[in-house]
Design an enzyme around this catalytic site. Structure first.
Site, PDB file in Angstrom:
ATOM      1  N   CYS A   2       9.252  -8.624 -19.325  1.00 42.04           N
ATOM      2  CA  CYS A   2       9.401  -8.855 -20.758  1.00 42.04           C
ATOM      3  C   CYS A   2       9.203  -7.543 -21.507  1.00 42.04           C
ATOM      4  CB  CYS A   2       8.446  -9.902 -21.317  1.00 42.04           C
ATOM      5  SG  CYS A   2       8.680 -11.521 -20.608  1.00 42.04           S
ATOM      6  N   LYS A 482      17.087  -1.868  -0.867  1.00 44.64           N
ATOM      7  CA  LYS A 482      18.049  -1.421  -1.878  1.00 44.64           C
ATOM      8  C   LYS A 482      19.322  -2.250  -1.816  1.00 44.64           C
ATOM      9  CE  LYS A 482      16.352   0.423  -3.903  1.00 44.64           C
ATOM     10  NZ  LYS A 482      15.084   0.896  -4.325  1.00 44.64           N
ATOM     11  N   HIS A 501      14.209  -8.319  20.903  1.00 44.23           N
ATOM     12  CA  HIS A 501      13.186  -9.366  21.084  1.00 44.23           C
ATOM     13  C   HIS A 501      13.503 -10.571  20.202  1.00 44.23           C
ATOM     14  CE1 HIS A 501      10.768  -6.895  23.702  1.00 44.23           C
ATOM     15  NE2 HIS A 501      11.084  -5.879  22.910  1.00 44.23           N
TER      16      HIS A 501
HETATM   17  O1  M6R Z   1       6.264   0.288 -10.674  1.00 46.12           O
HETATM   18  P1  M6R Z   1       5.954   0.091  -9.228  1.00 46.12           P
HETATM   19  O2  M6R Z   1       6.275   1.297  -8.420  1.00 46.12           O
HETATM   20  O3  M6R Z   1       4.549  -0.365  -8.983  1.00 46.12           O
HETATM   21  O4  M6R Z   1       6.899  -1.067  -8.746  1.00 46.12           O
HETATM   22  C1  M6R Z   1       6.803  -1.594  -7.456  1.00 46.12           C
HETATM   23  C2  M6R Z   1       8.037  -2.393  -7.092  1.00 46.12           C
HETATM   24  O5  M6R Z   1       8.190  -3.470  -7.963  1.00 46.12           O
HETATM   25  C3  M6R Z   1       9.298  -1.533  -7.143  1.00 46.12           C
HETATM   26  O6  M6R Z   1       9.159  -0.426  -6.312  1.00 46.12           O
HETATM   27  C4  M6R Z   1      10.539  -2.342  -6.720  1.00 46.12           C
HETATM   28  O7  M6R Z   1      10.416  -2.761  -5.407  1.00 46.12           O
HETATM   29  C5  M6R Z   1      11.768  -1.470  -6.908  1.00 46.12           C
HETATM   30  N1  M6R Z   1      12.171  -1.467  -8.269  1.00 46.12           N
HETATM   31  C6  M6R Z   1      12.890  -1.892  -6.056  1.00 46.12           C
HETATM   32  O8  M6R Z   1      13.953  -1.000  -6.162  1.00 46.12           O
END
Ligand code: M6R
Length: 605
Positions: A2, A482, A501
């Site tokens: 949000c 990704k 496995h």
């Molecule tokens: O802001 P953060 O690095 O803590 O966020 C962690 C994950 O939500 C973030 O790395 C997410 O997995 C990526 N946006 C995926 O590309």
């Protein structure tokens, strides 16, 4: 999750709110709304399901002028995606927007007899009615009473019908930043909405009330005493939050990686060695620990996995990587001798923050690797190493991942030096190799057509498998994430030796397998695994170093990265994996920057 914006000042508020919501849309994009006072002090409210563009369209014909208002872009938690559930919410004399989750909304609904009044299914509307209940002309007193009753996480921005020109904000856990600028007073859930107006801002402290008017911002504690905000400065500029000619933020951010790496690494090199003096990170932090525990979510956790694979052989101490949402509810084996490294781009991820707090309660020393200056994780950690990626807008993380890796590589090098595992010469050569990874990334970016061509096959398939050994396995984890998040193709990463496995049962003709083989000691083993999947008809995309000896019949597509030290291949490989995901998303005509169901900062559990 949000996005929140509030403005009071001389300019047209509607435009500032809509522009701010466009900047914040990556925080959630299922619906959006604004509320504002017109010049006759009447409150207008307009909200729409869908993206901010829909709201903008709906606002286009509005003729009323305004200088004070609040806006919200939603990532649904309580209640489905509907106009009624979109924010702002009106309750009596209160208009409110909310980021977070009110956990006791059900008991509040009963206690304040709200069942008949609620027009939405949201916890936020409950909070608005509770606030209205307490409001009798003194906003700060009512907000204090609300704060005493609600449980959960929140960033609220509030307008009261009889206080035109004023906006109030309060938060617990969920972020809020504010600034007084030449254009007026602004408050937002994050910095990207403020940088068109200012680089100076302050983080609204938890359980404090901020009041915005057209000519000033005031901060109070819950007892009403005035508090001086701690002003911070960010070096991000407007360009960094714009697409600048790129079709998507993700592609722009992929291109920004070499520069972001330089900005993160170069200022921390002194006499050829890693140096954290300016970050005020003392060597005894690295010298005295008996183990390392890294904690993060998603991409940031994958950066930790790469670092672990590199750290243990060099440092010869246990290195554990935990998923923050698991760690926070566990009974971790950490103590005063554990160095806990917290990794987070936003510095606001709720599970990572909770994990940090738990680690501190065990007496561990905490070091955070964070991109957003002044974020909660940065402020609560004992030490911070800021990455300098600039704002990352695309939901899929790219440049944040590479700078997290760069920061971790610098830490590994400094630790090895401090603990006598590297001589000065070895440390200096490690840093040189790290710097050499930057042109290797640049070269992969310049060859992006290779990935563009190979996705034709990928996007016709339901599943994709990534495999690698050692460091290459750690890279595959991020490649699979990704691809999943922006192309919606099911993808899984495997340690190559593990495939047989069980999972090899899924390898059928034409199933894509992205095999990463950049680690010399296990190269021949990897190639054997590639043969095994090829023998079952897989469509093999093989990634190796330039001069790797490979039977070309093994691969349907073979991408070669420049020859380099095994330890640094993640940097060019990351670019390839990011580009594969990017072009797969484009090939399927999907929304690259704002994939379904996701949001950039996960500030709710
Ligand atoms: O802001 P953060 O690095 O803590 O966020 C962690 C994950 O939500 C973030 O790395 C997410 O997995 C990526 N946006 C995926 O590309």
């Amino acid at each position: 999750m949000c996005g929140i914006i509030g403005y009071s000042g001389p300019l047209e508020a509607r435009k500032i709110l809509l522009d701010g919501l466009s900047q914040l849309e990556y925080r959630g994009y299922d619906s959006a709304g604004i509320a504002f006072f017109d010049t006759g002090s009447e409150v207008h409210l307009i909200k729409r399901t869908g993206k901010v563009a829909m709201l903008r369209e709906a606002c286009a014909s509005m003729k009323v002028s305004s200088h004070c208002g609040i806006g919200h872009t939603r990532w649904a938690t309580h209640g489905g995606v509907s106009d009624a559930n979109a924010h702002p919410h009106r309750a009596g004399r209160v208009t409110l927007i909310h980021n977070g989750i009110i956990e006791n909304y059900h008991s509040l609904t009963k206690e304040f007899n709200l069942d008949e009044r609620l027009v939405s299914q949201t916890d936020s509307e409950v909070a608005a009615w509770v606030l209205d209940h307490f409001y009798s002309g003194d906003p700060k007193a009512a907000i204090k009473s609300l704060v005493e009753r609600v449980e959960g996480s929140y960033g609220f921005c509030i307008m009261f019908d009889d206080r035109p020109g004023e906006i109030y904000g309060v938060r617990s856990v969920s972020p809020l930043v504010a600034a007084y600028t030449r254009s007026g007073a602004l408050i937002a859930s994050d910095l990207t909405a403020l940088i068109p107006y200012t680089r100076k801002y302050f983080v609204v402290p938890e359980n404090h009330i901020v009041k915005l008017t057209g000519y000033k911002i005031s901060l109070y504690d819950l007892e009403g005493a005035v508090v001086s905000p701690e002003i911070m400065e960010v070096n991000w500029n407007m360009d960094s939050a714009m697409k600048n000619g790129f079709p998507h933020f993700m592609l722009k951010e992929i291109h920004e990686q070499p520069e972001a790496l330089k900005n993160t690494i170069v200022p921390r090199i002194a006499k050829g060695l890693p140096d954290f003096a300016d970050d005020k990170i003392p060597d005894h932090l690295f010298a005295q620990c008996s183990k390392i525990h890294m904690i993060a979510c998603g991409t940031a956790m994958h950066a930790g996995m790469v670092a672990k694979a590199l750290m243990e052989p060099v440092l010869r101490i246990p290195v554990i990587v935990s998923i923050a949402s698991e760690f926070r509810y566990g009974e971790p084996l950490i103590d005063e001798e554990t160095l806990v490294i917290i990794i987070s781009q936003s510095g606001e991820t709720i599970d990572t923050l909770a994990a940090l707090r738990l680690a501190k309660s065990y007496g561990s020393k905490t070091l955070a690797i964070v991109n957003v200056k002044g974020s909660t994780i940065a402020r609560e950690s004992d030490f911070v190493l800021y990455t300098h990626a600039g704002p990352e807008i695309a939901v899929a993380s790219t440049k944040a991942y590479s700078v997290q890796l760069a920061a971790l590589y610098m830490i590994i090098c400094r630790m090895a030096l401090v603990r006598g595992k590297f001589t000065r010469e070895q440390a200096a050569s490690f840093i040189m190799e790290l710097l050499d990874a930057i042109p290797a990334m640049e070269s992969m970016i310049s060859r992006k057509e290779e990935e563009k061509n190979l996705v034709t096959h990928l996007i016709q398939q339901h599943d994709t498998f990534f495999m690698g050994r050692g460091l290459d396995y750690a890279f595959s984890l991020e490649g699979a994430l990704k691809l999943k998040e922006i192309s919606y193709i099911h993808a899984e990463a495997y340690a190559a030796g593990e495939l047989k496995h069980g999972t090899i049962a899924l390898i059928a003709p034409e199933v894509p397998v992205i095999a990463i083989a950049t680690q010399e000691p296990v190269f021949s083993k990897m190639i054997s695994n590639v043969r095994e999947v090829k023998a079952r008809g897989a469509f093999v995309i093989l990634l190796t170093k330039e001069h790797a000896q490979v039977d070309e019949a093994l691969a349907d597509v073979h991408i070669r990265i420049p020859d380099m030290d095994d330890r640094f291949t993640v940097f060019p490989i990351a670019v390839i994996l990011q580009l594969i995901a990017y072009y797969a998303s484009i090939g399927k005509n999907l929304d690259v920057d704002q994939p379904r169901n996701l949001a950039k900062s996960v500030t709710v559990e």
